[in-house]
Design a protein around this motif. Structure first.
Motif, PDB file in Angstrom:
ATOM      1  N   PRO A   1       1.517  -5.552  20.102  1.00 33.03           N
ATOM      2  CA  PRO A   1       1.706  -4.112  19.965  1.00 33.03           C
ATOM      3  C   PRO A   1       2.613  -3.577  21.076  1.00 33.03           C
ATOM      4  O   PRO A   1       2.806  -4.251  22.084  1.00 33.03           O
ATOM      5  CB  PRO A   1       0.288  -3.542  20.081  1.00 33.03           C
ATOM      6  N   SER A   2       3.179  -2.373  20.880  1.00 33.93           N
ATOM      7  CA  SER A   2       4.070  -1.848  21.917  1.00 33.93           C
ATOM      8  C   SER A   2       3.257  -1.543  23.172  1.00 33.93           C
ATOM      9  O   SER A   2       2.108  -1.126  23.096  1.00 33.93           O
ATOM     10  CB  SER A   2       4.800  -0.600  21.425  1.00 33.93           C
TER      11      SER A   2
ATOM     12  N   GLU B   1      13.753  -7.562  21.173  1.00 31.64           N
ATOM     13  CA  GLU B   1      13.703  -6.748  19.960  1.00 31.64           C
ATOM     14  C   GLU B   1      15.105  -6.492  19.387  1.00 31.64           C
ATOM     15  O   GLU B   1      15.541  -5.352  19.268  1.00 31.64           O
ATOM     16  CB  GLU B   1      13.018  -5.408  20.252  1.00 31.64           C
TER      17      GLU B   1
ATOM     18  N   SER C   1      15.247  -4.007  16.293  1.00 35.98           N
ATOM     19  CA  SER C   1      14.422  -2.795  16.235  1.00 35.98           C
ATOM     20  C   SER C   1      15.225  -1.504  16.130  1.00 35.98           C
ATOM     21  O   SER C   1      14.734  -0.508  15.632  1.00 35.98           O
ATOM     22  CB  SER C   1      13.521  -2.713  17.467  1.00 35.98           C
TER      23      SER C   1
ATOM     24  N   HIS D   1       9.475  -7.857  15.899  1.00 41.30           N
ATOM     25  CA  HIS D   1       8.445  -7.469  14.934  1.00 41.30           C
ATOM     26  C   HIS D   1       8.714  -8.105  13.573  1.00 41.30           C
ATOM     27  O   HIS D   1       8.004  -7.823  12.608  1.00 41.30           O
ATOM     28  CB  HIS D   1       8.404  -5.947  14.793  1.00 41.30           C
TER      29      HIS D   1
ATOM     30  N   PHE E   1      -4.138  -6.506  14.859  1.00 40.73           N
ATOM     31  CA  PHE E   1      -2.692  -6.270  14.935  1.00 40.73           C
ATOM     32  C   PHE E   1      -2.015  -6.673  13.633  1.00 40.73           C
ATOM     33  O   PHE E   1      -1.201  -5.941  13.077  1.00 40.73           O
ATOM     34  CB  PHE E   1      -2.115  -7.058  16.114  1.00 40.73           C
TER      35      PHE E   1
ATOM     36  N   GLN F   1      -2.600  -4.283  10.851  1.00 38.86           N
ATOM     37  CA  GLN F   1      -1.834  -3.036  10.967  1.00 38.86           C
ATOM     38  C   GLN F   1      -0.388  -3.197  10.528  1.00 38.86           C
ATOM     39  O   GLN F   1       0.187  -2.278   9.935  1.00 38.86           O
ATOM     40  CB  GLN F   1      -1.858  -2.531  12.417  1.00 38.86           C
ATOM     41  N   ILE F   2       0.227  -4.346  10.825  1.00 35.88           N
ATOM     42  CA  ILE F   2       1.657  -4.450  10.542  1.00 35.88           C
ATOM     43  C   ILE F   2       1.951  -5.005   9.160  1.00 35.88           C
ATOM     44  O   ILE F   2       3.035  -4.827   8.644  1.00 35.88           O
ATOM     45  CB  ILE F   2       2.404  -5.290  11.595  1.00 35.88           C
TER      46      ILE F   2
END
Lengths: 269, 258
Positions: B53-54, B180, B183, B212, B253, B256-257
Motif C-alpha cells: 500500500p502507499s 512506479e 503510475s 501496482h 491488500f 482491495q486492489i
C-alpha cells in the motif's frame, strides 16, 4: 499522483518582481500594446518638442549624450560584475556548507537593509577617502554589490523553481553535485531567472541616476548642469525623463525577445 | 524505538556475491519510521517486484539502494561494494545502477538524443559519435528512433517513460531500479512501457521494480516482496503470494486492489 501535481505546480512557478517596467510576456497581448503606446508616446513627444521648439529642447538633446555614455558605461560594468556575484550568492544561499551559506545570507541581509544611496555615500566618502577610490570605481562597487545581493535572491528562487526530480535523475545517472548544478539545473533555471535579472538590470540603469550625487557626469547630472546655467528646469527634466523612458522601454523589449528564445523547448508540439 | 534484537540482524554478513545486499536497513524521517530492518539479497539477473500500500516504504526502500535516500542505519552492498564507505565514490557506483522515475524526469532542455548521450559523454568520456550510435541503438530498442531530435515536451507520457528507460540504459548499468514507472501514465500508455520492461527482463537485466501492475509482477518477477508499514511482511514466488497469501495484511491488500 500527489507527486505529479507537485511537479506541475513547480513548473508553473513564476517569479514575482516589482521594480521597473515588467518585461513583456508573450501571452499578455494587452501589455504589448501598453508597451507600444508608451514607446510611441515618448518618441513622438520628444521628436515633437525637438522639431517645434528646437531651442531649448534640441539644445538639451545635444548636451545630454556625454552623460548617456557615462550612464551606459556604469550600467554595463556594474551588470557584468553583479551577475557573477548574484550567481555565487544564489548558489551560496543554497549551499549545505554552513560557512558558505551564512556568508552569503549575511551579505544579502546587510545589503538589502541599507538604502543604495547610503551605500554609495559610504563607499565613496567613507571607504573612498581611505582607499583613494575615484567616484567611478566607488559607483561601480556600490551598484554591483547592491544588485549582486538582489540578483542572488533571483538566482536562488530560479534554481529552487527547477523540480527536485531533475536533480534526482541527474544524481541517479552518476553526475556529482557540481555537474548536476551546471549541466542540468542552471540551464533550466535560466528560463525563470532571465526575465527578473533583465528587470534588475533595467532597475540598475535607473539607479545609476543616484551616482550624480558623487560628482559623476551621468545623464541626470549633465541635465542639472544645463538647467543650472539656463534655469530651464522643466524643459531639461522633461527631456531627461523621456530619454530614460525610451531606454528602459527598449531594454525591456530586448529582454522579452531573449525570453522568447529561451523557451525554445517548451511545448513546441 | 529500535528493537535491540532486530538490530542484531545488521551483524549478519552481507552476501557479497549478490547484486544488491541490504542488512538491517532502517530509515527514520524525524519521528516516522519509514523502513524497519530491511534485509534483502538480490542476485544478478533476478527480477524482484515490490508491492504494498502507499506509504508502506517500498519507494523509500528502492531509493536507499542508490542512496537517493540515505539509510539511517544499516549496510547496503552493490556488487559486493559497500555504498556507505567513504573510499567508494557513490557517483561511480550510481553509474552502475540505472533508475526510472514515476514522473520520467527527462531533461526538458535537451533533445531526446542528448538526454541519452549527456551522461555517457560526461561521465564515461565516450566520444560523441560512439555515444550517439549507442543512443540510436537504444532508441530503436524502445521503438522511438524517429523521436531522436524531438524535445521531451513534444512526447506523450508513455514515450517519455520509454526514453527515460533508454537514458538509464545508456550508462550500461548492471542493475535497473523502477520506481512506479507506470503510475503517472494514462491507462492506454501503460502497455508500451511494460513491453519495454518485459523485453529488458528477458535479456537478463537485474531489476527491482516498485509497481501496482500485478500482471507484470506475475509475468516477470522471480520474487515478489510485500511491504507494509516499512517492513517486509511476506516474500516469495509471484504465484505463492498472489494465490496463497499467508499474512492477513497481504490478503487484505490483494482484496482491495483486485
Amino acid at each position: 499522483m500527489i507527486d505529479e501535481s507537485k511537479q506541475t505546480a513547480n513548473e508553473e512557478k513564476v517569479l514575482i518582481f516589482t521594480e521597473g517596467p515588467a518585461p513583456l510576456n508573450i501571452k499578455e497581448k494587452n501589455r504589448i500594446s501598453a508597451w507600444f503606446f508608451s514607446f510611441a508616446f515618448s518618441i513622438l513627444t520628444l521628436a515633437g518638442l525637438c522639431i517645434y521648439r528646437p531651442d531649448p529642447y534640441w539644445t538639451i538633446m545635444l548636451f545630454v549624450p556625454d552623460g548617456l555614455l557615462v550612464t551606459f558605461q556604469i550600467t554595463l560594468i556594474s551588470v557584468s560584475i553583479a551577475v557573477p556575484i548574484g550567481l555565487l550568492t544564489g548558489l551560496g544561499r543554497l549551499s549545505k556548507n554552513p560557512i558558505i551559506n551564512s556568508i552569503a545570507s549575511v551579505y544579502v541581509e546587510i545589503i538589502r537593509g541599507i538604502p543604495l544611496l547610503m551605500q554609495l555615500f559610504y563607499i565613496y566618502f567613507a571607504l573612498g577617502s581611505l582607499l583613494q577610490m575615484s567616484p567611478m570605481v566607488s559607483a561601480v562597487i556600490a551598484l554591483s554589490f547592491c544588485y549582486g545581493a538582489y540578483m542572488g535572491e533571483v538566482f536562488r528562487a530560479g534554481i529552487l523553481s527547477v523540480s527536485h526530480g531533475q536533480t534526482e535523475a541527474a544524481r541517479s545517472l552518476g553526475f556529482n553535485q557540481q555537474q548536476t548544478t551546471f549541466i542540468i539545473v542552471l540551464p533550466q533555471a535560466m528560463r525563470t531567472i532571465i526575465p527578473p535579472i533583465g528587470n534588475e538590470c533595467i532597475a540598475l540603469l535607473k539607479d545609476t541616476s543616484l551616482v550624480s550625487v558623487i560628482a559623476i557626469s551621468d545623464v541626470l547630472r549633465r541635465g542639472r548642469e544645463y538647467a543650472a546655467s539656463t534655469y530651464e528646469y522643466f524643459e531639461t527634466f522633461t527631456v531627461i525623463a523621456l530619454v530614460y523612458l525610451i531606454i528602459t522601454l527598449l531594454l525591456s523589449k530586448c529582454m522579452s525577445m531573449i525570453e522568447k528564445r529561451l523557451s525554445y523547448y517548451d511545448r513546441s508540439r | 524505538m529500535i528493537d535491540p534484537v532486530k538490530k542484531f540482524s545488521a551483524l549478519n554478513d552481507p552476501d557479497l556475491k549478490a547484486a544488491i545486499s541490504m542488512r538491517g536497513v532502517w530509515k527514520l524521517f524525524d519521528e516516522v519510521v519509514a523502513l524497519k530492518d530491511i534485509n534483502l539479497d538480490i542476485q544478478a539477473g533476478e527480477k524482484v517486484v515490490i508491492i504494498g500500500p502507499s506509504g508502506s516504504g517500498k519507494s523509500t526502500a528502492l531509493r536507499t539502494i542508490n542512496r537517493l535516500e540515505e539509510a539511517t542505519i544499516g549496510q547496503i552492498y552493490i556488487n559486493g561494494q559497500d555504498i556507505y564507505t567513504k573510499t567508494n565514490d557513490i557517483n561511480k557506483m550510481r553509474q552502475n545502477v540505472g533508475m526510472v522515475f514515476q514522473n520520467f524526469n527527462l531533461f526538458p532542455h535537451m533533445s531526446v538524443l542528448t538526454n541519452l548521450t549527456i551522461a555517457p559523454m560526461t561521465l564515461r568520456k565516450i566520444n560523441k559519435s560512439e555515444a550517439e550510435d549507442r543512443a540510436m541503438f537504444l532508441l530503436k530498442k524502445v521503438g522511438l528512433i524517429d523521436k531522436a531530435k524531438a524535445y521531451p515536451s513534444m512526447l506523450s507520457g508513455g514515450q517519455q517513460q520509454r526514453v527515460a528507460i533508454a537514458r538509464a540504459l545508456a550508462m550500461q548499468p548492471s542493475i535497473m531500479l523502477f520506481d512506479e514507472p507506470t503510475s503517472a501514465l494514462d491507462p492506454e500508455m501503460i502497455g508500451e512501457v511494460l513491453d519495454v520492461m518485459v523485453k529488458l527482463a528477458e535479456e537478463g537485466m537485474t531489476m527491482v521494480v516498485v509497481t501496482h501492475e500485478m500482471g507484470f509482477a506475475r509475468q516477470v518477477a522471480d520474487r515478489v516482496i510485500f511491504m507494509d508499514q516499512g517492513a517486509v511482511v511476506e516474500e516469495g514466488l509471484p504465484m505463492q503470494l498472489f494465490d496463497y497469501p499467508q499474512h492477513p495484511r497481504l490478503q487484505q491488500f490483494l482484496k482491495q486492489i483486485l
